[in-house]
Design a protein around this motif. Structure first.
Motif, mmCIF file in Angstrom:
data_model
loop_
_atom_site.group_PDB
_atom_site.id
_atom_site.type_symbol
_atom_site.label_atom_id
_atom_site.label_comp_id
_atom_site.label_asym_id
_atom_site.label_seq_id
_atom_site.Cartn_x
_atom_site.Cartn_y
_atom_site.Cartn_z
ATOM 1 N N UNK A 9 68.137 -33.799 93.345
ATOM 2 C CA UNK A 9 67.543 -33.182 94.540
ATOM 3 C C UNK A 9 68.610 -32.828 95.576
ATOM 4 N N UNK A 10 69.584 -33.730 95.772
ATOM 5 C CA UNK A 10 70.658 -33.445 96.723
ATOM 6 C C UNK A 10 71.462 -32.232 96.293
ATOM 7 N N UNK A 11 71.894 -32.215 95.047
ATOM 8 C CA UNK A 11 72.721 -31.114 94.562
ATOM 9 C C UNK A 11 71.950 -29.798 94.564
ATOM 10 N N UNK A 12 70.676 -29.844 94.231
ATOM 11 C CA UNK A 12 69.829 -28.640 94.253
ATOM 12 C C UNK A 12 69.735 -28.089 95.679
ATOM 13 N N UNK A 13 69.607 -28.993 96.664
ATOM 14 C CA UNK A 13 69.505 -28.537 98.056
ATOM 15 C C UNK A 13 70.829 -27.960 98.562
ATOM 16 N N UNK A 14 71.960 -28.501 98.098
ATOM 17 C CA UNK A 14 73.271 -27.997 98.524
ATOM 18 C C UNK A 14 73.645 -26.680 97.838
ATOM 19 N N UNK A 15 73.025 -26.399 96.688
ATOM 20 C CA UNK A 15 73.325 -25.210 95.898
ATOM 21 C C UNK A 15 73.186 -23.930 96.731
ATOM 22 N N UNK A 16 74.279 -23.146 96.777
ATOM 23 C CA UNK A 16 74.272 -21.875 97.482
ATOM 24 C C UNK A 16 74.304 -21.979 98.995
ATOM 25 N N UNK A 17 74.454 -23.184 99.522
ATOM 26 C CA UNK A 17 74.378 -23.406 100.966
ATOM 27 C C UNK A 17 75.667 -23.995 101.538
ATOM 28 N N UNK A 18 75.733 -23.976 102.873
ATOM 29 C CA UNK A 18 76.826 -24.620 103.602
ATOM 30 C C UNK A 18 76.314 -25.950 104.141
ATOM 31 N N UNK A 19 77.123 -26.995 103.966
ATOM 32 C CA UNK A 19 76.797 -28.305 104.545
ATOM 33 C C UNK A 19 78.035 -28.826 105.267
ATOM 34 N N UNK A 20 77.860 -29.909 106.001
ATOM 35 C CA UNK A 20 78.983 -30.517 106.717
ATOM 36 C C UNK A 20 79.274 -31.897 106.150
ATOM 37 N N UNK A 21 80.554 -32.232 106.140
ATOM 38 C CA UNK A 21 80.989 -33.583 105.784
ATOM 39 C C UNK A 21 81.631 -34.178 107.032
ATOM 40 N N UNK A 22 81.101 -35.330 107.440
ATOM 41 C CA UNK A 22 81.614 -36.028 108.620
ATOM 42 C C UNK A 22 82.245 -37.335 108.188
ATOM 43 N N UNK A 23 83.417 -37.619 108.730
ATOM 44 C CA UNK A 23 84.024 -38.944 108.565
ATOM 45 C C UNK A 23 84.275 -39.522 109.940
ATOM 46 N N UNK A 24 83.987 -40.808 110.070
ATOM 47 C CA UNK A 24 84.355 -41.552 111.256
ATOM 48 C C UNK A 24 85.526 -42.442 110.902
ATOM 49 N N UNK A 25 86.514 -42.498 111.782
ATOM 50 C CA UNK A 25 87.662 -43.399 111.603
ATOM 51 C C UNK A 25 87.748 -44.271 112.842
ATOM 52 N N UNK A 26 87.835 -45.571 112.612
ATOM 53 C CA UNK A 26 88.055 -46.509 113.712
ATOM 54 C C UNK A 26 89.271 -47.353 113.384
ATOM 55 N N UNK A 27 90.156 -47.473 114.375
ATOM 56 C CA UNK A 27 91.336 -48.326 114.231
ATOM 57 C C UNK A 27 91.267 -49.380 115.325
ATOM 58 N N UNK A 28 91.446 -50.635 114.919
ATOM 59 C CA UNK A 28 91.454 -51.748 115.874
ATOM 60 C C UNK A 28 92.821 -52.416 115.821
ATOM 61 N N UNK A 29 93.446 -52.534 116.986
ATOM 62 C CA UNK A 29 94.677 -53.319 117.114
ATOM 63 C C UNK A 29 94.212 -54.732 117.426
ATOM 64 N N UNK A 30 94.340 -55.611 116.466
ATOM 65 C CA UNK A 30 93.682 -56.923 116.542
ATOM 66 C C UNK A 30 94.202 -57.819 117.659
ATOM 67 N N UNK A 31 95.474 -57.697 118.031
ATOM 68 C CA UNK A 31 96.019 -58.637 119.021
ATOM 69 C C UNK A 31 95.324 -58.504 120.374
ATOM 70 N N UNK A 32 94.932 -57.276 120.747
ATOM 71 C CA UNK A 32 94.251 -57.103 122.041
ATOM 72 C C UNK A 32 92.876 -56.446 121.890
ATOM 73 N N UNK A 33 92.421 -56.269 120.646
ATOM 74 C CA UNK A 33 91.115 -55.681 120.319
ATOM 75 C C UNK A 33 90.959 -54.254 120.840
ATOM 76 N N UNK A 34 92.097 -53.556 121.013
ATOM 77 C CA UNK A 34 92.047 -52.151 121.430
ATOM 78 C C UNK A 34 91.458 -51.319 120.293
#
Length: 190
Positions: A93-118
């Motif tokens: 179903x997912x691939x059928x819906x994406x067929x012939x269409x434009x979709x978006x791919x989102x990535x979230x990146x989080x970096x934590x500096x552990x010594x000060x929790x920044x």
């Protein structure tokens, strides 16, 4: 880079991509419950929340000075999040819906500096256009087994790459780790 870097991910693709930035990192897989974050209509905020949850989960396990990287990737189409398919029918179903269409791919990146929790957290979006897929092509692809651990039921770096007519934005974001954004965030937090 001479840092104690920890990748909070079980993804082999992310492991391979991070090696292109640094060979010196450890992996601690996050047990963060992704279902604890509700999607409220904003894809960017959603992926940042997921990546931050993963990074914070691992940060809480570490008492050493380190840099923790959390990442999450989703496929967005028609206002909905397409996660990893639960079975063959959902993959179809997912691939059928994406067929012939434009979709978006989102990535979230989080970096934590552990010594000060920044914390630094950002998202990246890439637009992907699929060519038209026949039902036979979709079934043949599902038979490879590749769709089942991939958001949106495809891997651009694998057999699914043949479906991609064009992309606008970061290729590595679609793979699961936008390396250029990660490198700039690492420079900023050091």
């Amino acid at each position: 880079m001479d840092l104690n870097i920890i990748l909070a991910s079980a993804s082999e693709r992310r492991h391979e991509l991070l090696k292109r930035i640094t060979e010196d990192f450890k992996i601690i897989i996050s047990d963060f419950d992704e279902d604890s974050i509700a999607f409220r209509g904003n894809f960017e905020e959603y992926v940042k929340s997921l990546s931050e949850g993963k990074a914070r989960e691992v940060s809480n396990l570490c008492d050493e000075e380190c840099i923790i990287i959390g990442c999450d990737t989703i496929v967005a189409f028609n206002g909905e999040v397409l996660g990893k398919p639960k079975d063959r029918q959902e993959a179809f179903d997912m691939l059928k819906s994406l067929s012939g269409n434009i979709h978006e791919v989102y990535s979230g990146i989080t970096i934590i500096r552990n010594k000060d929790k920044h914390v630094l957290s950002q998202s990246v979006c890439t637009k992907v256009k699929f060519s038209y897929l026949t039902e036979e092509e979709i079934i043949t692809y599902i038979d490879t087994g590749e769709p089942f651990d991939k958001a949106g039921a495809y891997g651009i770096q694998g057999y699914g790459g043949v479906f991609v007519e064009s992309i606008e934005g970061c290729y590595y974001n679609v793979v699961g780790l936008p390396m250029n954004k990660l490198k700039s965030l690492l420079k900023e937090i050091i």
